[in-house]
Design an enzyme around this catalytic site. Structure first.
Site, PDB file in Angstrom:
ATOM      1  N   LYS A 110       0.864  -1.184   0.000  1.00 32.43           N
ATOM      2  CA  LYS A 110       0.000   0.000   0.000  1.00 32.43           C
ATOM      3  C   LYS A 110       0.894   1.225   0.000  1.00 32.43           C
ATOM      4  O   LYS A 110       2.040   1.163   0.432  1.00 32.43           O
ATOM      5  CB  LYS A 110      -0.881   0.008   1.260  1.00 32.43           C
ATOM      6  CG  LYS A 110      -2.082   0.920   1.177  1.00 32.43           C
ATOM      7  CD  LYS A 110      -3.289   0.198   0.602  1.00 32.43           C
ATOM      8  CE  LYS A 110      -4.553   0.984   0.788  1.00 32.43           C
ATOM      9  NZ  LYS A 110      -5.736   0.130   0.783  1.00 32.43           N
TER      10      LYS A 110
HETATM   11  N1  LIG Z   1     -11.643   2.061  -3.446  1.00 35.04           N
HETATM   12  C1  LIG Z   1     -11.544   0.782  -3.163  1.00 35.04           C
HETATM   13  O1  LIG Z   1     -11.654  -0.083  -4.048  1.00 35.04           O
HETATM   14  C2  LIG Z   1     -11.314   0.329  -1.771  1.00 35.04           C
HETATM   15  C3  LIG Z   1     -11.343   1.189  -0.697  1.00 35.04           C
HETATM   16  N2  LIG Z   1     -11.245   0.707   0.564  1.00 35.04           N
HETATM   17  C4  LIG Z   1     -11.301   1.595   1.718  1.00 35.04           C
HETATM   18  O2  LIG Z   1     -12.558   2.261   1.753  1.00 35.04           O
HETATM   19  C5  LIG Z   1     -12.413   3.557   2.340  1.00 35.04           C
HETATM   20  C6  LIG Z   1     -12.965   4.592   1.393  1.00 35.04           C
HETATM   21  O3  LIG Z   1     -12.243   4.523   0.165  1.00 35.04           O
HETATM   22  P1  LIG Z   1     -12.818   5.157  -1.182  1.00 35.04           P
HETATM   23  O4  LIG Z   1     -14.297   5.129  -1.156  1.00 35.04           O
HETATM   24  O5  LIG Z   1     -12.100   4.498  -2.281  1.00 35.04           O
HETATM   25  O6  LIG Z   1     -12.315   6.648  -1.075  1.00 35.04           O
HETATM   26  P2  LIG Z   1     -12.972   7.964  -1.704  1.00 35.04           P
HETATM   27  O7  LIG Z   1     -11.874   8.942  -1.791  1.00 35.04           O
HETATM   28  O8  LIG Z   1     -13.721   7.647  -2.933  1.00 35.04           O
HETATM   29  O9  LIG Z   1     -14.024   8.411  -0.581  1.00 35.04           O
HETATM   30  C7  LIG Z   1     -13.615   8.718   0.710  1.00 35.04           C
HETATM   31  C8  LIG Z   1     -14.806   9.281   1.456  1.00 35.04           C
HETATM   32  O10 LIG Z   1     -14.438   9.476   2.825  1.00 35.04           O
HETATM   33  C9  LIG Z   1     -14.885  10.768   3.235  1.00 35.04           C
HETATM   34  N3  LIG Z   1     -14.070  11.271   4.346  1.00 35.04           N
HETATM   35  C10 LIG Z   1     -12.789  11.708   4.315  1.00 35.04           C
HETATM   36  N4  LIG Z   1     -12.420  12.150   5.531  1.00 35.04           N
HETATM   37  C11 LIG Z   1     -13.477  11.978   6.343  1.00 35.04           C
HETATM   38  C12 LIG Z   1     -13.718  12.235   7.720  1.00 35.04           C
HETATM   39  N5  LIG Z   1     -12.757  12.770   8.495  1.00 35.04           N
HETATM   40  N6  LIG Z   1     -14.941  11.921   8.225  1.00 35.04           N
HETATM   41  C13 LIG Z   1     -15.920  11.394   7.431  1.00 35.04           C
HETATM   42  N7  LIG Z   1     -15.740  11.130   6.133  1.00 35.04           N
HETATM   43  C14 LIG Z   1     -14.537  11.415   5.590  1.00 35.04           C
HETATM   44  C15 LIG Z   1     -14.744  11.607   1.981  1.00 35.04           C
HETATM   45  O11 LIG Z   1     -15.495  12.796   2.054  1.00 35.04           O
HETATM   46  C16 LIG Z   1     -15.258  10.637   0.932  1.00 35.04           C
HETATM   47  O12 LIG Z   1     -16.663  10.667   0.893  1.00 35.04           O
HETATM   48  C17 LIG Z   1     -10.930   3.685   2.665  1.00 35.04           C
HETATM   49  O13 LIG Z   1     -10.701   3.270   3.991  1.00 35.04           O
HETATM   50  C18 LIG Z   1     -10.276   2.710   1.702  1.00 35.04           C
HETATM   51  O14 LIG Z   1      -9.011   2.279   2.149  1.00 35.04           O
HETATM   52  C19 LIG Z   1     -11.144  -0.630   0.825  1.00 35.04           C
HETATM   53  C20 LIG Z   1     -11.101  -1.530  -0.187  1.00 35.04           C
HETATM   54  C21 LIG Z   1     -11.093  -1.127  -1.573  1.00 35.04           C
HETATM   55  O1  LIG Z   2      -7.722  -3.199  -5.677  1.00 37.64           O
HETATM   56  C1  LIG Z   2      -6.686  -3.337  -5.060  1.00 37.64           C
HETATM   57  O2  LIG Z   2      -5.681  -3.854  -5.534  1.00 37.64           O
HETATM   58  C2  LIG Z   2      -6.554  -2.898  -3.627  1.00 37.64           C
HETATM   59  C3  LIG Z   2      -7.656  -2.055  -3.131  1.00 37.64           C
HETATM   60  C4  LIG Z   2      -7.287  -1.586  -1.761  1.00 37.64           C
HETATM   61  O3  LIG Z   2      -6.437  -0.729  -1.624  1.00 37.64           O
HETATM   62  C5  LIG Z   2      -7.862  -2.214  -0.591  1.00 37.64           C
HETATM   63  O4  LIG Z   2      -8.473  -3.285  -0.692  1.00 37.64           O
HETATM   64  O5  LIG Z   2      -7.715  -1.658   0.505  1.00 37.64           O
END
Ligand SMILES: NC(=O)C1=CN([C@@H]2O[C@H](COP(=O)(O)OP(=O)(O)OC[C@H]3O[C@@H](n4cnc5c(N)ncnc54)[C@H](O)[C@@H]3O)[C@@H](O)[C@H]2O)C=CC1
Ligand SMILES: O=C(O)CCC(=O)C(=O)O
Length: 424
Positions: A110
């Site tokens: 990561k």
């Molecule tokens: N994108 C993916 O495929 C994956 C993401 N994740 C995890 O899911 C979580 C979200 O990731 P994404 O949706 O991809 O990111 P993103 O950037 O699309 O969305 C992040 C969201 O979190 C909100 N946020 C940021 N700071 C905040 C705070 N202090 N309080 C409340 N909300 C807050 C933002 O406003 C936004 O709505 C992260 O922990 C990431 O590691 C896990 C597995 C895969």
């Molecule tokens: O799609 C990936 O390879 C990893 C996504 C990711 O960062 C996560 O699962 O936390």
């Protein structure tokens, strides 16, 4: 909303606590435990980028490679001011457990850049991403370490990474390197459905949870923290199951409507206004009381360390489905368990994303084009299988679901080390 500081402090400590607990319950081999207690490689790069105003800014980027016993390092890149070496270590380590639990041929990595992307133009973000890729050089690679999107990174950025990385290869080699990164736009090697894979997976785990509990998601009230990639798609699929979204919190505010919030209309509103606050029919809600909202299901889908000893005892929901990585800290988890709140652990709950990435990697590697139907059917199957293994492990070891998930993941890695001889 928890502070950004809270979101970062002690993330690696949480992973270590979770790992120690599982290692003790299963009796993990001591040598394997030693190996998994450290990260294999920690790459820190400082790189200059010319800004729109002609001045040069220097950025710090990270890529931590925790373990590759099962295959190439795999995991996202995060652009956020909380990104540092502790966060990168924690997130990389979770990836090792996640890919192992999902049965993928990957290890865990990561990284990201310590940056607030809102402060930069699109052109600046492109140059930052390209310079970061160039600075990482062959520390990433399609058979070595494969990044993907995470917080504040998206398909466009993955396309810039692929393009920059491929441009460093000889013309004959270029097209063999498209799978250096996943989460690319469809049309540039991206997979149909990778955009929704994580949120869809979260809901598949909730459907499985509902089956175990002899209930369904129909009519269940839920709240979502984070309305980005994971949060929005989770809400989209929850509503398809007849569940009712009653609260949303993101970096811009907290909104509440006990009668229900339409995720599709909220997405349109957010796209137009760059905030969720002020959305029609909703009232602003005290951010600190968010997790205490009267509901059945909580989906944290933002940052780490959000459910802590400060708010866990307010939770009335039956289950916390961890869309985010590390949203519940050690103390918060102890309170939830004592109060009988189920936790679908992150390494299971949000594994749909990396499983989707694996499909994209295979698609690129094999020169195939998968359809949305292929993806959704195969994704569901893999997540349901992993869920079943966690339930079996929980019964066998008489332990909570997170520890049970770790045991499944660690057993697979332990076996790989034993088969090949721990010290060749
Ligand atoms: N994108 C993916 O495929 C994956 C993401 N994740 C995890 O899911 C979580 C979200 O990731 P994404 O949706 O991809 O990111 P993103 O950037 O699309 O969305 C992040 C969201 O979190 C909100 N946020 C940021 N700071 C905040 C705070 N202090 N309080 C409340 N909300 C807050 C933002 O406003 C936004 O709505 C992260 O922990 C990431 O590691 C896990 C597995 C895969
Ligand atoms: O799609 C990936 O390879 C990893 C996504 C990711 O960062 C996560 O699962 O936390």
């Amino acid at each position: 909303m928890a502070t950004a500081e809270k979101a970062r402090v002690g993330m690696y400590e949480n992973v270590k606590n979770q790992f120690e607990k599982a290692a003790a319950v299963m009796g993990l081999d001591e040598s394997v435990k030693k190996i998994l207690s450290i990260t294999n490689n920690e790459i820190v790069v400082h790189f200059p980028v010319k800004m729109d105003n002609g001045k040069v800014e220097v950025f710090t980027g990270y890529r931590v490679q925790h373990n590759n016993a099962l295959g190439p390092y795999k995991g996202g890149l995060r652009y956020h001011h909380t990104v540092d070496i502790d966060a990168a270590r924690a997130l990389a380590t979770w990836m090792t457990w996640k890919t192992s639990l999902a049965g993928l041929p990957y290890g865990g990595g990561k990284g990201g850049i310590q940056i607030d992307p809102k402060l930069y133009s699109q052109g600046e973000l492109e140059r930052i991403t390209r310079r970061f890729t160039y600075a990482l050089g062959d520390n990433i690679g399609p058979e070595h370490d494969i990044p993907a999107p995470d917080v504040n990174t998206n398909a466009q950025m993955m396309a810039w990474i692929a393009d920059t990385y491929m441009s460093t290869k000889s013309p004959a080699e270029r097209s063999k390197n498209q799978h250096v990164v996943t989460g690319k736009p469809v049309g540039s090697g991206g997979l149909e459905g990778r955009d929704r894979a994580t949120g869809f997976g979260v809901v598949v785990t909730l459907e499985s949870w509902a089956k175990v509990k002899g209930t369904s998601l129909e009519g269940k009230k839920y709240i979502v923290q984070g309305f980005g990639n994971v949060g929005y798609w989770a809400a989209h699929f929850m509503n398809k199951n007849g569940a009712i979204l009653v609260g949303v919190q993101d970096a811009t505010g907290t909104i509440y409507n006990p009668e229900g919030i339409d995720p599709e209309a909220l997405l349109r509103y957010q796209t137009d206004n760059a905030t969720i606050t002020g959305f029609k029919g909703t009232q602003e809600y005290d951010s600190k009381s968010f997790f205490g909202i009267d509901c059945d299901i909580i989906i944290p889908a933002a940052l780490g360390n959000q459910i802590t000893d400060e708010n866990a005892s307010d939770i009335k929901a039956m289950v916390v489905a961890e869309g985010a990585n590390g949203p519940t800290d050690t103390e918060g988890e102890a309170i939830l368990i004592a109060n009988g709140v189920d936790i679908i652990p992150d390494i299971l709950c949000n594994s749909g994303g990396v499983i989707g990435s694996y499909f994209e990697w295979l698609q690129n590697r094999n020169g195939e084009i998968w359809t949305m139907d292929d993806v959704i059917v195969k994704l569901r199957k893999k997540i349901e299988e992993a869920f079943g293994k966690v339930i079996t492990s929980s019964a066998q070891f008489k332990t909570d679901w997170r520890t049970a998930a770790y045991i499944v993941a660690l057993t697979r890695i332990e076996m790989a080390y034993k088969q090949r001889g721990i010290f060749p």
